[in-house]
Design a protein around this motif. Structure first.
Motif, PDB file in Angstrom:
ATOM      1  N   VAL A  74       0.846  -1.193   0.000  1.00  0.00           N
ATOM      2  CA  VAL A  74       0.000   0.000   0.000  1.00  0.00           C
ATOM      3  C   VAL A  74       0.875   1.233   0.000  1.00  0.00           C
ATOM      4  N   GLU A  75       0.598   2.123  -0.935  1.00  0.00           N
ATOM      5  CA  GLU A  75       1.401   3.331  -1.066  1.00  0.00           C
ATOM      6  C   GLU A  75       0.560   4.534  -0.680  1.00  0.00           C
ATOM      7  N   TYR A  76       1.179   5.489  -0.049  1.00  0.00           N
ATOM      8  CA  TYR A  76       0.512   6.730   0.277  1.00  0.00           C
ATOM      9  C   TYR A  76       1.181   7.849  -0.495  1.00  0.00           C
ATOM     10  N   PHE A  77       0.413   8.615  -1.211  1.00  0.00           N
ATOM     11  CA  PHE A  77       0.973   9.686  -2.019  1.00  0.00           C
ATOM     12  C   PHE A  77       0.581  11.025  -1.422  1.00  0.00           C
ATOM     13  N   PRO A  78       1.560  11.938  -1.345  1.00  0.00           N
ATOM     14  CA  PRO A  78       1.317  13.195  -0.693  1.00  0.00           C
ATOM     15  C   PRO A  78       0.343  14.108  -1.434  1.00  0.00           C
ATOM     16  N   THR A  79       0.230  13.914  -2.738  1.00  0.00           N
ATOM     17  CA  THR A  79      -0.643  14.797  -3.495  1.00  0.00           C
ATOM     18  C   THR A  79      -2.072  14.327  -3.406  1.00  0.00           C
ATOM     19  N   ALA A  80      -2.999  15.202  -3.811  1.00  0.00           N
ATOM     20  CA  ALA A  80      -4.410  14.891  -3.708  1.00  0.00           C
ATOM     21  C   ALA A  80      -4.885  13.973  -4.823  1.00  0.00           C
ATOM     22  N   LYS A  81      -4.073  13.815  -5.845  1.00  0.00           N
ATOM     23  CA  LYS A  81      -4.502  13.032  -6.988  1.00  0.00           C
ATOM     24  C   LYS A  81      -3.881  11.651  -6.994  1.00  0.00           C
ATOM     25  N   LYS A  82      -4.582  10.714  -7.653  1.00  0.00           N
ATOM     26  CA  LYS A  82      -4.034   9.375  -7.860  1.00  0.00           C
ATOM     27  C   LYS A  82      -2.890   9.469  -8.844  1.00  0.00           C
ATOM     28  N   PRO A  83      -1.876   8.562  -8.752  1.00  0.00           N
ATOM     29  CA  PRO A  83      -0.811   8.583  -9.745  1.00  0.00           C
ATOM     30  C   PRO A  83      -1.376   8.289 -11.133  1.00  0.00           C
ATOM     31  N   LYS A  84      -0.872   8.992 -12.104  1.00  0.00           N
ATOM     32  CA  LYS A  84      -1.351   8.775 -13.461  1.00  0.00           C
ATOM     33  C   LYS A  84      -0.536   7.672 -14.111  1.00  0.00           C
ATOM     34  N   GLN A  85      -1.210   6.847 -14.900  1.00  0.00           N
ATOM     35  CA  GLN A  85      -0.513   5.809 -15.643  1.00  0.00           C
ATOM     36  C   GLN A  85      -0.626   6.106 -17.128  1.00  0.00           C
ATOM     37  N   VAL A  86       0.484   5.941 -17.802  1.00  0.00           N
ATOM     38  CA  VAL A  86       0.505   6.162 -19.239  1.00  0.00           C
ATOM     39  C   VAL A  86       1.049   4.920 -19.908  1.00  0.00           C
ATOM     40  N   PHE A  87       0.372   4.468 -20.933  1.00  0.00           N
ATOM     41  CA  PHE A  87       0.794   3.277 -21.651  1.00  0.00           C
ATOM     42  C   PHE A  87       1.389   3.701 -22.991  1.00  0.00           C
ATOM     43  N   VAL A  88       2.596   3.268 -23.239  1.00  0.00           N
ATOM     44  CA  VAL A  88       3.288   3.676 -24.458  1.00  0.00           C
ATOM     45  C   VAL A  88       3.718   2.459 -25.247  1.00  0.00           C
ATOM     46  N   LYS A  89       3.322   2.445 -26.506  1.00  0.00           N
ATOM     47  CA  LYS A  89       3.725   1.322 -27.360  1.00  0.00           C
ATOM     48  C   LYS A  89       5.118   1.606 -27.917  1.00  0.00           C
ATOM     49  N   THR A  90       6.001   0.614 -27.806  1.00  0.00           N
ATOM     50  CA  THR A  90       7.373   0.801 -28.261  1.00  0.00           C
ATOM     51  C   THR A  90       7.888  -0.486 -28.884  1.00  0.00           C
ATOM     52  N   HIS A  91       9.150  -0.477 -29.267  1.00  0.00           N
ATOM     53  CA  HIS A  91       9.730  -1.695 -29.845  1.00  0.00           C
ATOM     54  C   HIS A  91       9.994  -2.705 -28.743  1.00  0.00           C
ATOM     55  N   PRO A  92       9.607  -3.985 -28.934  1.00  0.00           N
ATOM     56  CA  PRO A  92       9.782  -4.995 -27.878  1.00  0.00           C
ATOM     57  C   PRO A  92      11.238  -5.153 -27.432  1.00  0.00           C
ATOM     58  N   ASN A  93      12.189  -4.893 -28.325  1.00  0.00           N
ATOM     59  CA  ASN A  93      13.611  -5.061 -27.972  1.00  0.00           C
ATOM     60  C   ASN A  93      14.226  -3.800 -27.394  1.00  0.00           C
ATOM     61  N   ASP A  94      13.456  -2.736 -27.330  1.00  0.00           N
ATOM     62  CA  ASP A  94      13.966  -1.480 -26.788  1.00  0.00           C
ATOM     63  C   ASP A  94      13.985  -1.544 -25.267  1.00  0.00           C
ATOM     64  N   GLU A  95      15.200  -1.566 -24.681  1.00  0.00           N
ATOM     65  CA  GLU A  95      15.338  -1.704 -23.233  1.00  0.00           C
ATOM     66  C   GLU A  95      15.547  -0.359 -22.549  1.00  0.00           C
ATOM     67  N   SER A  96      15.479   0.717 -23.304  1.00  0.00           N
ATOM     68  CA  SER A  96      15.855   2.023 -22.752  1.00  0.00           C
ATOM     69  C   SER A  96      14.868   2.550 -21.711  1.00  0.00           C
ATOM     70  N   LEU A  97      13.600   2.192 -21.819  1.00  0.00           N
ATOM     71  CA  LEU A  97      12.540   2.659 -20.911  1.00  0.00           C
ATOM     72  C   LEU A  97      12.471   4.186 -20.877  1.00  0.00           C
ATOM     73  N   ILE A  98      12.808   4.802 -21.995  1.00  0.00           N
ATOM     74  CA  ILE A  98      12.771   6.266 -22.066  1.00  0.00           C
ATOM     75  C   ILE A  98      11.491   6.702 -22.769  1.00  0.00           C
TER      76      ILE A  98
END
Length: 238
Positions: free
Chosen positions: A71-95
């Motif tokens: 369980v995580e507690y976040f100091p801000t009033a909002k829930k953390p946002k999640q973003v889904f990004v399609k990339t190359h499967p072999n791309d390990e950069s996570l950028i």
DNA sequence: CGAATTTGACCTGCGC
DNA sequence: GCGCAGGTCAAATTCG
């Protein structure tokens, strides 16, 4: 003859891309669904002991409900946002180029996902509390899940938001574009709003059944299309 | 040479 | 209280 084969191959390629995009959409929906289920379970587990703070949220993706949900507690009033990004499967950069400058401060391999999770802090302002976690999707290595914690206390850079990794090739770029087009068709301009829309859909009790029906229909349609293509090819060969 | 990244160690919270 | 797992720190290393 060659032209016909070429046309059919092109059509087949389009059907495959449609299939990929539908898989991506389904993946996003599944993750959201899992999150909501685990959140609901937490609420049920807490029972009537206390009112759940809306900032309290389990980490994702936690597909095994028997596992401990940190369980995580976040100091801000909002829930953390999640973003889904399609990339190359072999791309390990996570950028992810999201308009902010991030400094990596850690990396961990989590138990339920073989892909390492990278931890980033915003480096555009020394006092900025914004952080993000980036990890490849468990079921589809071509999807990166970025979880944003905290709010930026400064403006965004001039670099426009572009949901693509640094090494996207043309085909992936086209797929990303197609996903964005689908989201535009829903009337939403970016992935965060799309995610909100997905959340609202999942809250609909009939949504799962409707989604399953739609996916099944698409698969059947595609099978028919392929069968048609095969038939055409056979006829052409004869 | 300074900034950014890597990576093992350490800290913290939760379940048993 | 102990062990496990996620999150953070900081020294070492790499990169521009």
């Amino acid at each position: 003859m060659d032209e016909k084969v070429e046309t059919l191959e092109l059509e087949l390629q389009q059907v495959r891309e449609e299939n990929n995009n539908l898989r991506f959409m389904l993946e996003v929906m599944s993750i959201k669904c899992t999150n909501l289920e685990s959140h609901l379970q937490e609420i049920n587990k807490e029972g009537h002991k206390e009112i759940i703070n809306s900032n309290q949220i389990g980490l994702l993706p936690n597909f095994d409900t028997s596992k401990r949900a940190r369980v995580e507690y976040f100091p801000t009033a909002k829930k953390p946002k999640q973003v889904f990004v399609k990339t190359h499967p072999n791309d390990e950069s996570l950028i992810i180029k999201d308009g902010y400058q991030w400094r990596k401060y850690g990396q961990k391999v989590t138990k339920d996902n073989a892909s390492p999770r990278a931890y980033f802090r915003c480096s555009m302002a020394p006092s900025c509390p914004a952080k993000k976690k980036v990890q490849k999707c468990l079921h589809d290595k071509s999807i990166i899940v970025a979880t944003y914690d905290g709010e930026h206390n400064h403006g965004v850079s001039n670099e426009p938001f572009k949901p693509s990794s640094s090494t996207l090739n043309d085909r992936e770029a086209i797929n990303t574009r197609l996903c964005e087009d689908v989201m535009q068709q829903f009337g939403y301009g970016n992935k965060v709003k799309f995610e909100e829309y997905a959340s609202s859909l999942i809250l609909d009790p009939d949504f799962t059944a409707v989604l399953a029906k739609a996916v099944a229909k698409t698969i059947v349609d595609q099978q028919h299309k392929r069968q048609g293509l095969n038939l055409n090819l056979n006829l052409s060969q004869e």
